[in-house]
Scaffold this motif. Structure first.
Motif, PDB file in Angstrom:
ATOM      1  N   TYR A   1       0.937  -1.249   0.075  1.00 43.24           N
ATOM      2  CA  TYR A   1      -0.058   0.032  -0.406  1.00 43.24           C
ATOM      3  C   TYR A   1       0.636   1.644  -0.427  1.00 43.24           C
ATOM      4  O   TYR A   1       0.968   2.243  -0.656  1.00 43.24           O
ATOM      5  CB  TYR A   1      -0.782   0.070   1.045  1.00 43.24           C
ATOM      6  CG  TYR A   1      -2.161   0.572   0.583  1.00 43.24           C
ATOM      7  CD1 TYR A   1      -2.887   0.764   0.439  1.00 43.24           C
ATOM      8  CD2 TYR A   1      -1.890   2.231   1.892  1.00 43.24           C
ATOM      9  CE1 TYR A   1      -3.964   1.102   0.072  1.00 43.24           C
ATOM     10  CE2 TYR A   1      -3.530   3.151   1.719  1.00 43.24           C
ATOM     11  CZ  TYR A   1      -4.384   3.130   0.839  1.00 43.24           C
ATOM     12  OH  TYR A   1      -5.145   4.086   0.313  1.00 43.24           O
ATOM     13  N   LYS A   2       2.158   1.163   0.523  1.00 42.78           N
ATOM     14  CA  LYS A   2       3.394   2.246   1.063  1.00 42.78           C
ATOM     15  C   LYS A   2       2.929   2.286  -0.640  1.00 42.78           C
ATOM     16  O   LYS A   2       3.784   3.632  -0.672  1.00 42.78           O
ATOM     17  CB  LYS A   2       4.076   2.367   2.185  1.00 42.78           C
ATOM     18  CG  LYS A   2       4.858   1.079   1.909  1.00 42.78           C
ATOM     19  CD  LYS A   2       6.093   0.897   2.643  1.00 42.78           C
ATOM     20  CE  LYS A   2       7.129   0.436   2.856  1.00 42.78           C
ATOM     21  NZ  LYS A   2       7.398   0.176   3.278  1.00 42.78           N
ATOM     22  N   TYR A   3       3.561   1.664  -1.411  1.00 42.13           N
ATOM     23  CA  TYR A   3       4.438   1.848  -2.755  1.00 42.13           C
ATOM     24  C   TYR A   3       3.328   2.164  -3.777  1.00 42.13           C
ATOM     25  O   TYR A   3       3.273   2.406  -4.549  1.00 42.13           O
ATOM     26  CB  TYR A   3       4.900   0.658  -3.438  1.00 42.13           C
ATOM     27  CG  TYR A   3       5.983   0.699  -2.318  1.00 42.13           C
ATOM     28  CD1 TYR A   3       7.053   1.242  -1.709  1.00 42.13           C
ATOM     29  CD2 TYR A   3       5.849  -0.663  -1.380  1.00 42.13           C
ATOM     30  CE1 TYR A   3       8.265   1.141  -0.810  1.00 42.13           C
ATOM     31  CE2 TYR A   3       7.393  -1.047  -0.737  1.00 42.13           C
ATOM     32  CZ  TYR A   3       8.098   0.142  -0.911  1.00 42.13           C
ATOM     33  OH  TYR A   3       9.564  -0.673   0.504  1.00 42.13           O
ATOM     34  N   ASP A   4       1.697   2.099  -3.853  1.00 42.48           N
ATOM     35  CA  ASP A   4       0.850   3.739  -4.230  1.00 42.48           C
ATOM     36  C   ASP A   4       0.417   2.122  -5.136  1.00 42.48           C
ATOM     37  O   ASP A   4      -0.215   2.069  -6.264  1.00 42.48           O
ATOM     38  CB  ASP A   4       1.582   4.591  -5.016  1.00 42.48           C
ATOM     39  CG  ASP A   4       0.245   5.173  -5.639  1.00 42.48           C
ATOM     40  OD1 ASP A   4      -0.923   5.357  -4.538  1.00 42.48           O
ATOM     41  OD2 ASP A   4       0.320   5.912  -6.346  1.00 42.48           O
ATOM     42  N   LEU A   5       0.115   0.594  -4.528  1.00 47.49           N
ATOM     43  CA  LEU A   5       0.114  -0.694  -5.583  1.00 47.49           C
ATOM     44  C   LEU A   5      -2.025  -0.415  -5.334  1.00 47.49           C
ATOM     45  O   LEU A   5      -2.288   0.162  -4.286  1.00 47.49           O
ATOM     46  CB  LEU A   5       0.479  -1.615  -4.692  1.00 47.49           C
ATOM     47  CG  LEU A   5       2.136  -1.803  -5.279  1.00 47.49           C
ATOM     48  CD1 LEU A   5       3.009  -2.910  -4.882  1.00 47.49           C
ATOM     49  CD2 LEU A   5       2.751  -1.528  -6.946  1.00 47.49           C
ATOM     50  N   TYR A   6      -1.916  -1.114  -6.202  1.00 49.92           N
ATOM     51  CA  TYR A   6      -3.631  -1.959  -6.180  1.00 49.92           C
ATOM     52  C   TYR A   6      -3.284  -3.361  -5.134  1.00 49.92           C
ATOM     53  O   TYR A   6      -2.714  -3.393  -5.612  1.00 49.92           O
ATOM     54  CB  TYR A   6      -4.905  -1.226  -7.704  1.00 49.92           C
ATOM     55  CG  TYR A   6      -4.368  -0.287  -7.903  1.00 49.92           C
ATOM     56  CD1 TYR A   6      -6.190  -0.339  -7.582  1.00 49.92           C
ATOM     57  CD2 TYR A   6      -4.043   0.237  -8.970  1.00 49.92           C
ATOM     58  CE1 TYR A   6      -6.307   1.453  -7.968  1.00 49.92           C
ATOM     59  CE2 TYR A   6      -3.696   1.433  -8.672  1.00 49.92           C
ATOM     60  CZ  TYR A   6      -5.408   2.178  -8.021  1.00 49.92           C
ATOM     61  OH  TYR A   6      -5.992   3.354  -8.918  1.00 49.92           O
ATOM     62  N   ILE A   7      -4.104  -3.657  -4.516  1.00 51.77           N
ATOM     63  CA  ILE A   7      -4.027  -4.549  -3.746  1.00 51.77           C
ATOM     64  C   ILE A   7      -5.613  -4.912  -3.478  1.00 51.77           C
ATOM     65  O   ILE A   7      -6.604  -4.339  -3.701  1.00 51.77           O
ATOM     66  CB  ILE A   7      -4.053  -4.542  -2.403  1.00 51.77           C
ATOM     67  CG1 ILE A   7      -2.984  -3.678  -2.450  1.00 51.77           C
ATOM     68  CG2 ILE A   7      -3.998  -5.416  -1.101  1.00 51.77           C
ATOM     69  CD1 ILE A   7      -2.037  -2.874  -1.010  1.00 51.77           C
ATOM     70  N   ILE A   8      -5.589  -6.368  -3.469  1.00 46.07           N
ATOM     71  CA  ILE A   8      -7.406  -7.707  -3.607  1.00 46.07           C
ATOM     72  C   ILE A   8      -6.982  -8.250  -2.707  1.00 46.07           C
ATOM     73  O   ILE A   8      -5.795  -9.142  -2.184  1.00 46.07           O
ATOM     74  CB  ILE A   8      -7.434  -8.732  -5.142  1.00 46.07           C
ATOM     75  CG1 ILE A   8      -7.702  -6.973  -5.989  1.00 46.07           C
ATOM     76  CG2 ILE A   8      -8.930  -8.711  -4.638  1.00 46.07           C
ATOM     77  CD1 ILE A   8      -8.157  -7.581  -6.971  1.00 46.07           C
ATOM     78  N   LEU A   9      -7.674  -8.053  -1.056  1.00 46.50           N
ATOM     79  CA  LEU A   9      -7.370  -8.911  -0.107  1.00 46.50           C
ATOM     80  C   LEU A   9      -8.277  -9.774   0.018  1.00 46.50           C
ATOM     81  O   LEU A   9      -9.320  -9.758  -0.492  1.00 46.50           O
ATOM     82  CB  LEU A   9      -7.917  -8.267   0.825  1.00 46.50           C
ATOM     83  CG  LEU A   9      -7.202  -8.206   2.009  1.00 46.50           C
ATOM     84  CD1 LEU A   9      -6.298  -9.131   2.583  1.00 46.50           C
ATOM     85  CD2 LEU A   9      -8.069  -8.059   3.217  1.00 46.50           C
ATOM     86  N   SER A  10      -7.986 -10.905  -0.369  1.00 48.86           N
ATOM     87  CA  SER A  10      -9.118 -12.221  -0.627  1.00 48.86           C
ATOM     88  C   SER A  10      -8.316 -13.349   0.975  1.00 48.86           C
ATOM     89  O   SER A  10      -7.766 -13.784   0.702  1.00 48.86           O
ATOM     90  CB  SER A  10      -8.360 -12.619  -1.834  1.00 48.86           C
ATOM     91  OG  SER A  10      -9.410 -14.082  -1.930  1.00 48.86           O
ATOM     92  N   LEU A  11      -9.567 -13.748   1.394  1.00 50.86           N
ATOM     93  CA  LEU A  11      -9.475 -15.272   2.144  1.00 50.86           C
ATOM     94  C   LEU A  11      -9.302 -16.618   1.101  1.00 50.86           C
ATOM     95  O   LEU A  11     -10.614 -16.368   0.284  1.00 50.86           O
ATOM     96  CB  LEU A  11     -10.526 -15.033   2.734  1.00 50.86           C
ATOM     97  CG  LEU A  11     -10.881 -16.464   3.453  1.00 50.86           C
ATOM     98  CD1 LEU A  11     -10.041 -16.350   5.082  1.00 50.86           C
ATOM     99  CD2 LEU A  11     -12.894 -16.284   4.666  1.00 50.86           C
ATOM    100  N   TYR A  12      -8.528 -16.989   1.836  1.00 54.90           N
ATOM    101  CA  TYR A  12      -7.896 -18.151   0.810  1.00 54.90           C
ATOM    102  C   TYR A  12      -8.596 -19.502   1.523  1.00 54.90           C
ATOM    103  O   TYR A  12      -9.378 -19.473   2.922  1.00 54.90           O
ATOM    104  CB  TYR A  12      -6.676 -18.728   0.568  1.00 54.90           C
ATOM    105  CG  TYR A  12      -6.915 -19.772  -0.118  1.00 54.90           C
ATOM    106  CD1 TYR A  12      -6.930 -19.538  -1.730  1.00 54.90           C
ATOM    107  CD2 TYR A  12      -6.690 -21.077   0.259  1.00 54.90           C
ATOM    108  CE1 TYR A  12      -6.679 -21.184  -2.446  1.00 54.90           C
ATOM    109  CE2 TYR A  12      -6.321 -22.324  -0.250  1.00 54.90           C
ATOM    110  CZ  TYR A  12      -6.483 -21.672  -1.924  1.00 54.90           C
ATOM    111  OH  TYR A  12      -6.563 -22.764  -2.950  1.00 54.90           O
ATOM    112  N   ASP A  13      -9.905 -20.326   0.847  1.00 58.52           N
ATOM    113  CA  ASP A  13     -10.611 -21.389   0.999  1.00 58.52           C
ATOM    114  C   ASP A  13      -9.805 -22.165   0.691  1.00 58.52           C
ATOM    115  O   ASP A  13      -9.206 -22.200  -0.538  1.00 58.52           O
ATOM    116  CB  ASP A  13     -12.023 -20.896   1.204  1.00 58.52           C
ATOM    117  CG  ASP A  13     -11.994 -21.327  -0.792  1.00 58.52           C
ATOM    118  OD1 ASP A  13     -11.541 -20.401  -0.781  1.00 58.52           O
ATOM    119  OD2 ASP A  13     -13.079 -21.699  -1.721  1.00 58.52           O
TER     120      ASP A  13
END
Length: 174
Positions: A1-13
């Motif tokens: 986040y601090k590098y200005d990237l886009y992030i998709i946080l996903s719960l892995y099942d």
């Protein structure tokens, strides 16, 4: 986040997480987890801007048989809807946060795509996992040579399924 990237946080099942198994027996416990533990996580992420998207479940299916049947599709449609409702209920940046839902096994065709119900939400899109051609993408035990003609035909078929089952219906997909 601090590098200005886009992030998709996903719960892995996965197999070790039987609570995510898509069957009527587990549906209430999945929804309870969404509205307790996962809600606390989502509330803590509320201050992040649109560089953060949130997802729920990676390749959902019924782990008792590792399949996606009509029951699994029904449960997943309910869970996808509840996930979006829960995130939106936390207000703030989560009112407009990009959310990711998926089909059974994250497939683009067959029962998983045919029974999929898109949530009515302007900031939600669908994730598809495309491990095709199967042997070429997944084999750990055999050497598989890329067969340009047959593998390209398989990929064209897969992208046609994505177009027919999602894009042509106005469903955003990645």
């Amino acid at each position: 986040y601090k590098y200005d990237l886009y992030i998709i946080l996903s719960l892995y099942d996965g197999y070790d997480y039987m609570w995510t198994s898509l069957n009527y027996q587990n549906q209430a416990s999945i929804i309870k987890m969404l509205n307790t533990s996962y809600k606390k996580l989502v509330e803590n992420l509320n201050s992040y801007d649109d560089k953060l998207a949130i997802s729920f479940c990676s390749e959902p299916r019924d782990y008792t048989d590792n399949l996606v049947d009509e029951e699994a599709c029904d449960v997943l449609n309910t869970i996808n809807s509840e996930f979006v409702r829960m995130v939106r209920s936390t207000g703030g940046n989560n009112l407009y946060r990009k959310l990711v839902i998926t089909t059974g096994w994250s497939r683009c065709s067959g029962l998983s795509a045919n029974k999929f119900e898109m949530v009515n939400d302007d900031y939600t899109f669908v994730r598809i996992h495309l491990y095709e051609p199967g042997n070429f993408a997944n084999s750990k035990t055999e050497e598989v040579i890329f067969d340009e003609v047959s593998h390209q035909l398989k990929l064209v078929e897969c992208f046609k399924n994505i177009k027919d089952n999602f894009i042509d219906k106005g469903i955003p997909v990645y």
